[in-house]
Design a protein around this motif. Structure first.
Motif, PDB file in Angstrom:
ATOM      1  N   ASP A  14      42.815  -9.694 -96.199  1.00 22.17           N
ATOM      2  CA  ASP A  14      41.858  -9.097 -95.269  1.00 22.17           C
ATOM      3  C   ASP A  14      40.823 -10.154 -94.866  1.00 22.17           C
ATOM      4  O   ASP A  14      40.837 -11.283 -95.365  1.00 22.17           O
ATOM      5  CB  ASP A  14      41.231  -7.818 -95.842  1.00 22.17           C
ATOM      6  CG  ASP A  14      40.321  -8.060 -97.035  1.00 22.17           C
ATOM      7  OD1 ASP A  14      40.236  -7.169 -97.906  1.00 22.17           O
ATOM      8  OD2 ASP A  14      39.670  -9.126 -97.111  1.00 22.17           O
ATOM      9  N   GLU A  15      39.913  -9.780 -93.973  1.00 18.92           N
ATOM     10  CA  GLU A  15      38.994 -10.757 -93.373  1.00 18.92           C
ATOM     11  C   GLU A  15      38.084 -11.418 -94.408  1.00 18.92           C
ATOM     12  O   GLU A  15      37.822 -12.625 -94.345  1.00 18.92           O
ATOM     13  CB  GLU A  15      38.165 -10.100 -92.268  1.00 18.92           C
ATOM     14  CG  GLU A  15      37.395  -8.865 -92.743  1.00 18.92           C
ATOM     15  CD  GLU A  15      36.629  -8.196 -91.625  1.00 18.92           C
ATOM     16  OE1 GLU A  15      37.243  -7.830 -90.605  1.00 18.92           O
ATOM     17  OE2 GLU A  15      35.410  -8.037 -91.778  1.00 18.92           O
ATOM     18  N   ARG A  16      37.610 -10.640 -95.372  1.00 17.79           N
ATOM     19  CA  ARG A  16      36.725 -11.212 -96.414  1.00 17.79           C
ATOM     20  C   ARG A  16      37.500 -12.214 -97.258  1.00 17.79           C
ATOM     21  O   ARG A  16      37.008 -13.296 -97.599  1.00 17.79           O
ATOM     22  CB  ARG A  16      36.165 -10.096 -97.294  1.00 17.79           C
ATOM     23  CG  ARG A  16      35.175 -10.565 -98.372  1.00 17.79           C
ATOM     24  CD  ARG A  16      34.888  -9.452 -99.370  1.00 17.79           C
ATOM     25  NE  ARG A  16      36.038  -9.190-100.197  1.00 17.79           N
ATOM     26  CZ  ARG A  16      36.245  -9.714-101.410  1.00 17.79           C
ATOM     27  NH1 ARG A  16      35.352 -10.538-101.924  1.00 17.79           N
ATOM     28  NH2 ARG A  16      37.316  -9.418-102.100  1.00 17.79           N
ATOM     29  N   GLN A  17      38.750 -11.854 -97.571  1.00 14.25           N
ATOM     30  CA  GLN A  17      39.582 -12.736 -98.384  1.00 14.25           C
ATOM     31  C   GLN A  17      39.857 -14.053 -97.652  1.00 14.25           C
ATOM     32  O   GLN A  17      39.817 -15.130 -98.254  1.00 14.25           O
ATOM     33  CB  GLN A  17      40.902 -12.041 -98.726  1.00 14.25           C
ATOM     34  CG  GLN A  17      40.737 -10.904 -99.717  1.00 14.25           C
ATOM     35  CD  GLN A  17      42.038 -10.193-100.001  1.00 14.25           C
ATOM     36  OE1 GLN A  17      42.847  -9.962 -99.109  1.00 14.25           O
ATOM     37  NE2 GLN A  17      42.255  -9.814-101.248  1.00 14.25           N
ATOM     38  N   ASP A  61      38.472 -12.452-106.371  1.00 13.67           N
ATOM     39  CA  ASP A  61      39.493 -11.465-105.979  1.00 13.67           C
ATOM     40  C   ASP A  61      40.084 -11.756-104.608  1.00 13.67           C
ATOM     41  O   ASP A  61      40.370 -10.831-103.841  1.00 13.67           O
ATOM     42  CB  ASP A  61      38.894 -10.040-105.968  1.00 13.67           C
ATOM     43  CG  ASP A  61      38.444  -9.620-107.358  1.00 13.67           C
ATOM     44  OD1 ASP A  61      37.289  -9.182-107.503  1.00 13.67           O
ATOM     45  OD2 ASP A  61      39.252  -9.749-108.307  1.00 13.67           O
ATOM     46  N   VAL A 112      46.149  -8.124-100.129  1.00 13.36           N
ATOM     47  CA  VAL A 112      45.745  -6.721-100.254  1.00 13.36           C
ATOM     48  C   VAL A 112      46.885  -5.936-100.886  1.00 13.36           C
ATOM     49  O   VAL A 112      48.015  -5.982-100.414  1.00 13.36           O
ATOM     50  CB  VAL A 112      45.408  -6.126 -98.866  1.00 13.36           C
ATOM     51  CG1 VAL A 112      45.114  -4.634 -98.988  1.00 13.36           C
ATOM     52  CG2 VAL A 112      44.230  -6.849 -98.253  1.00 13.36           C
ATOM     53  N   GLY A 135      38.513  -6.301-113.570  1.00 12.68           N
ATOM     54  CA  GLY A 135      38.806  -5.419-112.440  1.00 12.68           C
ATOM     55  C   GLY A 135      39.124  -4.014-112.901  1.00 12.68           C
ATOM     56  O   GLY A 135      38.684  -3.037-112.299  1.00 12.68           O
ATOM     57  N   ASP A 148      35.923  -2.358-113.756  1.00 16.72           N
ATOM     58  CA  ASP A 148      35.144  -1.974-112.568  1.00 16.72           C
ATOM     59  C   ASP A 148      35.589  -0.629-112.038  1.00 16.72           C
ATOM     60  O   ASP A 148      34.796   0.165-111.567  1.00 16.72           O
ATOM     61  CB  ASP A 148      35.334  -3.006-111.435  1.00 16.72           C
ATOM     62  CG  ASP A 148      34.570  -4.292-111.727  1.00 16.72           C
ATOM     63  OD1 ASP A 148      34.858  -5.300-111.081  1.00 16.72           O
ATOM     64  OD2 ASP A 148      33.708  -4.252-112.607  1.00 16.72           O
ATOM     65  N   GLU A 149      36.921  -0.427-112.058  1.00 15.22           N
ATOM     66  CA  GLU A 149      37.469   0.803-111.489  1.00 15.22           C
ATOM     67  C   GLU A 149      37.240   1.976-112.445  1.00 15.22           C
ATOM     68  O   GLU A 149      37.225   3.098-112.007  1.00 15.22           O
ATOM     69  CB  GLU A 149      38.972   0.620-111.224  1.00 15.22           C
ATOM     70  CG  GLU A 149      39.204  -0.298-110.037  1.00 15.22           C
ATOM     71  CD  GLU A 149      40.655  -0.725-109.913  1.00 15.22           C
ATOM     72  OE1 GLU A 149      41.539   0.035-110.322  1.00 15.22           O
ATOM     73  OE2 GLU A 149      40.897  -1.820-109.422  1.00 15.22           O
TER      74      GLU A 149
END
Lengths: 171, 63
Positions: free
Chosen positions: A35-38, A97, A102, A167, A170-171
């Motif tokens: 994705d864009e952030r990645q 991350d 994704v 991770g 976190d979830e």
């Protein structure tokens, strides 16, 4: 004869790893993307890995080629500099991350890293025990590449495990 | 700056970060980063999030 056996062993190991990776990746969907952030953070990771490799390479040349300190052969020094850059990129991306696409679980990367650490680790231990790690008292590429690979992928494996369990928390 | 409106809208729809991420085609960590204010999404992603939560851009992303 020894070299032919070593080569054959290496080929067999590469084939085994390739088959394992193929079988695992066959199960994964083909349309996974970043994705864009990645993408933005991966670009930063590439930059940091490249800069680290350049600095490490320059330092290696300064120390080894000018014979200020007879640390290692020039080939080994440059190989270590390259691996430092690679590990920098990998750890930067893993901790943010952005190493995996994704939805990609990355289980096969964990397995692959473990296999590489194990196989190169065993080779490194053998080389240390029989003394082939040094040549005329100086570490060489042929003597140390297994050790460098094992340590590099161990760092990557530890980063992957840290992010996996962090991770999940976190979830 | 944290995006509390986004978090509230997601909670109102009873969606987890993972579920919203799947609807928008991004990673869970990206949704988390947007909510924490660590990442500014593109207009394209903002629109995708608004569509997934049935909200407008003003509702979620304007002060």
């Amino acid at each position: 004869m020894d070299k032919a056996f070593d080569f054959l062993t290496g080929v067999v190991l590469v084939v085994v790893i390739a088959v394992v990776v193929y079988l695992i990746r066959k199960e994964e969907p083909k349309d996974r993307q970043y994705d864009e952030r990645q993408l933005a953070l991966r670009a930063e990771g590439y930059k940091r890995g490249f800069q680290t490799a350049v600095v490490a390479g320059a330092l290696a040349i300064f120390l080894v080629e000018l014979e200020i300190v007879p640390l290692a052969s020039a080939t080994l020094a440059m190989f270590v500099a390259f691996m430092i850059g690679l590990v920098t990129f990998a750890v930067y991306c893993i901790m943010r991350d952005v190493f995996f696409r994704v939805g990609e679980k990355g289980t096969y990367y964990l397995g692959l890293c473990a296999v590489i650490v194990l196989s190169d680790g065993v080779a490194a231990v053998v080389q240390i025990v029989d003394g082939s790690i040094l040549e005329n008292g100086v570490p060489t590429f042929s003597g140390c590449n297994a050790l460098v690979m094992a340590l590099s992928f161990l760092v990557i494996l530890v980063a992957l495990l840290i992010r996996k369990y962090a991770g999940e928390r976190d979830e | 700056m944290k995006n509390l409106k986004l978090k509230a809208a997601r909670a109102a729809k009873d969606l987890s970060q993972e579920e919203l991420a799947v609807l928008c085609g991004v990673s869970r960590q990206t949704i988390s980063a947007i909510e924490k204010g660590d990442y500014n999404p593109s207009i394209k992603l903002c629109i995708a999030i608004c569509k997934a939560l049935d909200k407008t851009l003003d509702d979620l992303f304007w002060e």
